[in-house]
Design a protein around this motif. Sequence first.
Motif, PDB file in Angstrom:
ATOM      1  N   ALA A   1       6.543  -4.316  -2.785  1.00 20.37           N
ATOM      2  CA  ALA A   1       5.214  -3.713  -2.774  1.00 20.37           C
ATOM      3  C   ALA A   1       5.293  -2.196  -2.919  1.00 20.37           C
ATOM      4  O   ALA A   1       6.226  -1.549  -2.436  1.00 20.37           O
ATOM      5  N   VAL A   2       4.293  -1.633  -3.570  1.00 13.59           N
ATOM      6  CA  VAL A   2       4.253  -0.206  -3.887  1.00 13.59           C
ATOM      7  C   VAL A   2       2.977   0.403  -3.313  1.00 13.59           C
ATOM      8  O   VAL A   2       1.904  -0.213  -3.363  1.00 13.59           O
ATOM      9  N   LEU A   3       3.091   1.616  -2.772  1.00 18.43           N
ATOM     10  CA  LEU A   3       1.930   2.367  -2.298  1.00 18.43           C
ATOM     11  C   LEU A   3       1.572   3.436  -3.313  1.00 18.43           C
ATOM     12  O   LEU A   3       2.432   4.218  -3.746  1.00 18.43           O
ATOM     13  N   LEU A   4       0.295   3.493  -3.676  1.00 18.15           N
ATOM     14  CA  LEU A   4      -0.204   4.450  -4.661  1.00 18.15           C
ATOM     15  C   LEU A   4      -1.344   5.262  -4.059  1.00 18.15           C
ATOM     16  O   LEU A   4      -2.120   4.748  -3.239  1.00 18.15           O
ATOM     17  N   ASP A   5      -1.471   6.517  -4.509  1.00 15.91           N
ATOM     18  CA  ASP A   5      -2.580   7.328  -4.028  1.00 15.91           C
ATOM     19  C   ASP A   5      -3.854   6.995  -4.809  1.00 15.91           C
ATOM     20  O   ASP A   5      -3.856   6.095  -5.663  1.00 15.91           O
ATOM     21  N   VAL A   6      -4.918   7.723  -4.542  1.00 15.89           N
ATOM     22  CA  VAL A   6      -6.209   7.380  -5.150  1.00 15.89           C
ATOM     23  C   VAL A   6      -6.227   7.585  -6.654  1.00 15.89           C
ATOM     24  O   VAL A   6      -7.136   7.104  -7.342  1.00 15.89           O
ATOM     25  N   GLU A   7      -5.212   8.263  -7.193  1.00 16.01           N
ATOM     26  CA  GLU A   7      -5.125   8.456  -8.632  1.00 16.01           C
ATOM     27  C   GLU A   7      -4.081   7.548  -9.282  1.00 16.01           C
ATOM     28  O   GLU A   7      -3.812   7.665 -10.477  1.00 16.01           O
ATOM     29  N   GLY A   8      -3.500   6.638  -8.485  1.00 20.06           N
ATOM     30  CA  GLY A   8      -2.543   5.684  -9.027  1.00 20.06           C
ATOM     31  C   GLY A   8      -1.115   6.168  -9.065  1.00 20.06           C
ATOM     32  O   GLY A   8      -0.272   5.571  -9.754  1.00 20.06           O
ATOM     33  N   ARG A   9      -0.782   7.214  -8.288  1.00 16.38           N
ATOM     34  CA  ARG A   9       0.566   7.766  -8.296  1.00 16.38           C
ATOM     35  C   ARG A   9       1.318   7.344  -7.032  1.00 16.38           C
ATOM     36  O   ARG A   9       0.761   7.349  -5.938  1.00 16.38           O
ATOM     37  N   ARG A  10       2.587   7.018  -7.210  1.00 13.10           N
ATOM     38  CA  ARG A  10       3.420   6.673  -6.065  1.00 13.10           C
ATOM     39  C   ARG A  10       3.774   7.956  -5.313  1.00 13.10           C
ATOM     40  O   ARG A  10       4.108   8.980  -5.931  1.00 13.10           O
ATOM     41  N   PHE A  11       3.735   7.936  -3.990  1.00 11.79           N
ATOM     42  CA  PHE A  11       3.940   9.161  -3.221  1.00 11.79           C
ATOM     43  C   PHE A  11       4.960   9.015  -2.106  1.00 11.79           C
ATOM     44  O   PHE A  11       5.213   9.964  -1.361  1.00 11.79           O
ATOM     45  N   VAL A  12       5.581   7.836  -1.939  1.00 16.10           N
ATOM     46  CA  VAL A  12       6.510   7.622  -0.835  1.00 16.10           C
ATOM     47  C   VAL A  12       7.468   6.502  -1.203  1.00 16.10           C
ATOM     48  O   VAL A  12       7.127   5.607  -1.997  1.00 16.10           O
ATOM     49  N   ASP A  13       8.673   6.569  -0.647  1.00 14.56           N
ATOM     50  CA  ASP A  13       9.591   5.429  -0.711  1.00 14.56           C
ATOM     51  C   ASP A  13       9.186   4.489   0.424  1.00 14.56           C
ATOM     52  O   ASP A  13       9.433   4.772   1.598  1.00 14.56           O
ATOM     53  N   GLU A  14       8.574   3.392   0.075  1.00 12.74           N
ATOM     54  CA  GLU A  14       7.944   2.511   1.058  1.00 12.74           C
ATOM     55  C   GLU A  14       8.939   1.938   2.069  1.00 12.74           C
ATOM     56  O   GLU A  14       8.586   1.693   3.224  1.00 12.74           O
ATOM     57  N   GLU A  15      10.185   1.716   1.657  1.00 11.13           N
ATOM     58  CA  GLU A  15      11.176   1.132   2.561  1.00 11.13           C
ATOM     59  C   GLU A  15      11.733   2.144   3.551  1.00 11.13           C
ATOM     60  O   GLU A  15      12.394   1.774   4.520  1.00 11.13           O
ATOM     61  N   SER A  16      11.461   3.433   3.321  1.00 15.00           N
ATOM     62  CA  SER A  16      12.038   4.477   4.170  1.00 15.00           C
ATOM     63  C   SER A  16      11.253   4.693   5.451  1.00 15.00           C
ATOM     64  O   SER A  16      11.721   5.397   6.354  1.00 15.00           O
ATOM     65  N   LYS A  17      10.067   4.109   5.541  1.00 13.54           N
ATOM     66  CA  LYS A  17       9.191   4.361   6.677  1.00 13.54           C
ATOM     67  C   LYS A  17       8.862   3.071   7.413  1.00 13.54           C
ATOM     68  O   LYS A  17       8.595   2.029   6.796  1.00 13.54           O
TER      69      LYS A  17
END
Length: 455
Positions: free
Chosen positions: A278-294
Amino acid sequence: MSSPGSPDRSGDGRWDGEVDVAVVGGGACGVMTALRAARDPDLVVAVFEKSTREGCNAAISSGSLAAGGTRFQAAAGVDDSPQRHADDILRASGDEEWRPVVEALCAVAPELVEWIADTGYPIEVGMDMPRAGMSVPRLHSDVGRLGGGRLMRHLTTLLEAQPHVAYVDEAPVVDLVDDDGVVTGVVVEQNGTLQRIRARAVVLAADGFANDPALVREHLADLGTPFYGGVSTSTGDALAWAVRLGGRLRNMGAGLRSGLVVLDHGTRVSPALPFNGAVLLDVEGRRFVDEESKGYSSMAAVLQQQPRERAVMVWDAVAMAATRNSEMMRDCLAAGAIRDAATLPDLAHTLGVAEDTLARGLEPLPGRRALTAPFHLAWVTHGLLATQGGLVVSPRGEVLDAAGRPVPGLYAGGGTACGLAGPSSDGYSSGNGLLSAFGMGWIVGNALAAARVGT
């Protein structure tokens, strides 16, 4: 007798009842304390619960039990130990001062998990439940992933079978009674009347203070205005009583947060989703974090800094298949909190973002797999589930004063005691809440039974 609202705190007035052990709160810590103390048939134990109608945080949790070195891990080929478990927690929290308590809790965790299983509760190690900061799989869950409500019903049923334990509902404790600093009982409100119950030991096993707006503003103002996902009874009443008797507070600025709260629904998506692509995206569709790191608690701070304090989590059928049987995902599906998009253009249209930006946002990080259509999505924000600050206790659960001495007759665990996250919410490790609650209940209850309180 004192009038309602004016408890008699002295030890000079008459008593309305007497028990050996008075437990304040009927959640995970309180029930476990009573179950273990009840092994001594000469002890009379009373559990005073504010309201089972409102519930406890354990009952609305996933019911996941963190333990290192269990027979379930061994059967699954997982090499783990209580020491490795403690080291993982302390690596996340950075709270070396709290190591003796962490190690004491991790030491008893395998025993209590196996004991729960031996009482007839169906437990397995969650090989499908990876978490950030957890070096090996060590979350244990019920077969079927039905959550903390199932676990608490099981344990409460066991408690009801104990002939010398009373579980008293709709009976909030409103104060402690002491005699020159020695805790001698509790003041309980029932049906608008206050009763003074004498006890040789009092165990504060209430939830934390996450639903007390004044305390949250005082200690957790940096969290802003998160969604609150805990129970209404988490008002931190017991903290003031213990402080009045010399108890100390620590790590009051730490909470159990979640960056996985589904916007406008209040449900939460599974923490295992990021480990399944799974990927987290901001309101403009850009990835902003390594999801597994948190972890899900530290992810809340990341989301709080995003525009409009939200992000969209996107995953595919493979990730859905790996997580949909969890209680969290079942709740999300039942609430209509998860949306679908058949293709990348459909997803871009649903999110209102440029397709090329979205395509770049979904590109896998090194070593990760690429998501494939069709897609699933949910808008998530940050929430506060429980607090982690609380009373300083010894590894035996005794409430300690400023000099490090036990307050006579007083123990604490669960949300009333200082938790395992360290000074920051970012230090919370998955499973810490129930580890603290059940673990300290196990330790205190065993000690009270072994000591034959009052003899």
